[in-house]
Design a protein around this motif. Structure first.
Motif, short mmCIF file in Angstrom:
data_model
loop_
_atom_site.label_atom_id
_atom_site.label_comp_id
_atom_site.label_asym_id
_atom_site.label_seq_id
_atom_site.Cartn_x
_atom_site.Cartn_y
_atom_site.Cartn_z
N GLN A 1 35.73 8.98 -2.72
CA GLN A 1 35.93 10.34 -2.17
C GLN A 1 34.80 10.68 -1.18
OE1 GLN A 1 35.88 12.74 -5.69
NE2 GLN A 1 37.83 11.85 -6.42
N LYS A 2 33.55 10.35 -1.61
CA LYS A 2 32.39 10.68 -0.77
C LYS A 2 32.50 9.96 0.58
CE LYS A 2 28.87 11.50 -4.38
NZ LYS A 2 27.72 10.88 -5.08
N SER A 3 33.01 8.72 0.52
CA SER A 3 33.02 7.93 1.78
C SER A 3 34.07 8.49 2.74
CB SER A 3 33.34 6.46 1.48
OG SER A 3 34.65 6.38 0.96
N LYS A 4 35.00 9.30 2.20
CA LYS A 4 36.04 9.85 3.08
C LYS A 4 35.58 11.14 3.75
CE LYS A 4 39.97 7.82 0.64
NZ LYS A 4 40.08 7.83 -0.83
N VAL A 5 34.48 11.71 3.20
CA VAL A 5 34.02 13.02 3.71
C VAL A 5 33.41 12.84 5.10
CG1 VAL A 5 32.34 14.88 3.30
CG2 VAL A 5 33.68 13.95 1.40
N TRP B 1 35.25 3.21 -13.33
CA TRP B 1 36.35 3.59 -12.43
C TRP B 1 36.16 5.02 -11.91
CZ3 TRP B 1 39.30 2.32 -8.85
CH2 TRP B 1 40.46 3.01 -8.51
N LYS B 2 35.76 5.94 -12.79
CA LYS B 2 35.52 7.34 -12.38
C LYS B 2 34.44 7.38 -11.30
CE LYS B 2 34.62 10.82 -15.09
NZ LYS B 2 33.97 11.50 -16.23
N TRP B 3 33.40 6.55 -11.49
CA TRP B 3 32.30 6.50 -10.51
C TRP B 3 32.82 5.95 -9.17
CZ3 TRP B 3 27.95 8.13 -8.70
CH2 TRP B 3 27.15 7.34 -7.88
N GLN B 4 33.64 4.91 -9.25
CA GLN B 4 34.18 4.31 -8.02
C GLN B 4 35.04 5.34 -7.27
OE1 GLN B 4 33.78 0.99 -6.60
NE2 GLN B 4 34.55 2.29 -4.96
N GLU B 5 35.83 6.10 -8.02
CA GLU B 5 36.68 7.12 -7.37
C GLU B 5 35.81 8.16 -6.68
OE1 GLU B 5 39.14 8.30 -10.83
OE2 GLU B 5 40.88 7.70 -9.63
N LYS B 6 34.69 8.55 -7.30
CA LYS B 6 33.75 9.51 -6.72
C LYS B 6 33.17 8.94 -5.42
CE LYS B 6 31.21 13.33 -7.89
NZ LYS B 6 30.18 13.35 -8.94
N LEU B 7 32.76 7.65 -5.49
CA LEU B 7 32.20 7.02 -4.27
C LEU B 7 33.23 6.98 -3.15
CD1 LEU B 7 30.22 3.91 -5.63
CD2 LEU B 7 29.26 6.06 -4.76
N GLY C 1 25.53 6.05 -10.78
CA GLY C 1 26.21 4.80 -11.15
C GLY C 1 25.65 3.66 -10.34
N GLU C 2 26.39 2.56 -10.29
CA GLU C 2 25.92 1.38 -9.57
C GLU C 2 26.22 1.54 -8.07
OE1 GLU C 2 27.47 -2.10 -11.45
OE2 GLU C 2 26.06 -3.43 -10.44
N LEU C 3 25.24 1.19 -7.24
CA LEU C 3 25.44 1.29 -5.79
C LEU C 3 25.26 -0.10 -5.17
CD1 LEU C 3 23.35 4.53 -5.14
CD2 LEU C 3 25.83 4.29 -4.76
#
Ligand code: WQD
Length: 343
Positions: free
Chosen positions: A339-343, A331-337, A192-194
């Motif tokens: 989640q990743k940032s919380k890891v 929105w799905k992509w943002q939720e994924k990002l 997605g967009e970064l």
């Protein structure tokens, strides 16, 4: 397999195009200087397609490195040239960086194509060349208006460089794709967009606000001469946009083009206002957006949307995804990002 050199292939539109190229049976060769992307994008491409395309970290301003990759990875059937600096606001602050990067990169590619037997190029252009069109929807014959930013000017100059070069070199065939507003993310949410830093564009700012990363979305003006006073744009799903590049490559490599340089508007043909986007986002995601109306943003045009008939008939391409599924994919992509940032 038909090899396609994809410059900037790790970027937002580039990576989605690499996925569609692979799924259409082409072999993409990616070069990218990673100035506005991450090597992790390769993992996402592999997860979606099951293939890990060739990648070299190369800046298109480095002519020797370009020559080497063309030699080693050849024969290359076509180039899709995405690699460029693309932030409108930054281009006003750093014009020389934009003129040097965006023009030298293209000049290097055009210089090297003949001796490497590469005859086809698809260029990433932008509806920004139209400025504020007099007539809407805007067709490819609409007049080109003086650019409002160095970024927009580099797109206009690059189109002219390609046109003049194709006139002088009959072996060169080009397709210029004038994008409207690319948004969303691959349905898998693997790419997605970064955006780096504070997003300049509307949709990443919307998703980051909904995710709580940004405090409040500012709507730049509601006193325009539009139905609800906010600006209108033609928001196109990035996967639909990617498929337009595959259609362009197919047209060129199969010798179906009718002119040495062809121009296509790549948009949905529908205009949506900023406030309509906000309402649609809230409806499909169930997320309430905190936003406020503020003053106009300098340089914004009031309204633009595409007449994509020519791409529909000649390229056999049409936008398929609607705004609701596109906003949901963002929105799905943002939720994924998130989640990743919380890891
Ligand atoms: C869309 C609308 C803003 C942010 C630019 C480039 C174009 C292309 C796409 C590269 C406008 C409003 C935005 C915000 C807002 N890029 N907005 N609040 O300016 O249409 O196009 O990006 O090719 O070349 O010019 O896109 O997403 O920045 O703005 O109200 O926080 O959203 O005013 O009306 P733009 P955008």
């Amino acid at each position: 397999m038909t090899k396609i050199l994809v410059t900037g292939g790790m970027g937002f539109i580039g990576s989605h195009t690499v996925v569609e190229l692979i799924q259409a049976g082409y072999e993409p060769i990616i070069i990218d200087n990673l100035s506005n992307s991450s090597i992790k994008v390769l993992d996402g491409i592999e997860k979606i397609t099951g293939q890990r395309p060739y990648f070299a970290q190369i800046d298109c301003q480095d002519k020797e490195a370009l020559q080497q990759v063309m030699q080693e990875q050849g024969p290359i059937s076509a180039i899709i040239h995405f690699a460029a600096s693309k932030a409108v606001g930054e281009s006003v602050e750093k014009p020389l960086l934009y003129y040097r990067n965006n023009l030298v990169s293209l000049l290097n590619l055009l210089d090297l194509m003949p001796s490497n037997g590469i005859e086809h190029i698809v260029f990433s252009s932008s509806c920004t060349v139209y400025g504020q069109p007099e007539v809407l929807p805007v067709t490819e014959n609409a007049p080109i208006q003086p650019a409002l930013s160095p970024y927009g000017n580099t797109k206009q100059i690059c189109e002219e460089i390609i046109t003049d070069t194709a006139y002088a070199n009959k072996q060169l065939h080009a397709i210029l794709l004038r994008y409207f507003n690319p948004i969303g993310a691959h349905e898998s949410a693997e790419i997605g967009e970064l955006p780096i830093g504070v997003p300049q564009n509307l949709i990443p700012f919307v998703t980051q606000t909904a995710a709580g990363i940004r405090e409040q979305l500012k709507v730049f003006g509601n006193d325009y001469n539009t139905s609800d006073g906010s600006c209108i744009r033609d928001y196109i799903n990035v996967t639909d946009l990617a498929k337009a590049h595959v259609a362009a490559v197919k047209r060129l490599t199969e010798g179906l083009q009718k002119k040495s340089v062809e121009v296509f508007n790549i948009g949905t043909g529908n205009g949506l206002s900023v406030l309509e986007i906000i309402k649609a986002f809230e409806k499909v995601t169930g997320q309430k957006l905190n936003y406020a109306i503020v003053g106009r943003r300098e340089g914004d045009i009031e309204q633009v949307w595409a007449d994509a008939t020519y791409a529909n008939t000649e390229l056999g391409w049409k936008a398929e995804k609607n705004i609701e599924e596109t906003l949901l994919s963002a929105w799905k992509w943002q939720e994924k990002l998130s989640q990743k940032s919380k890891v």
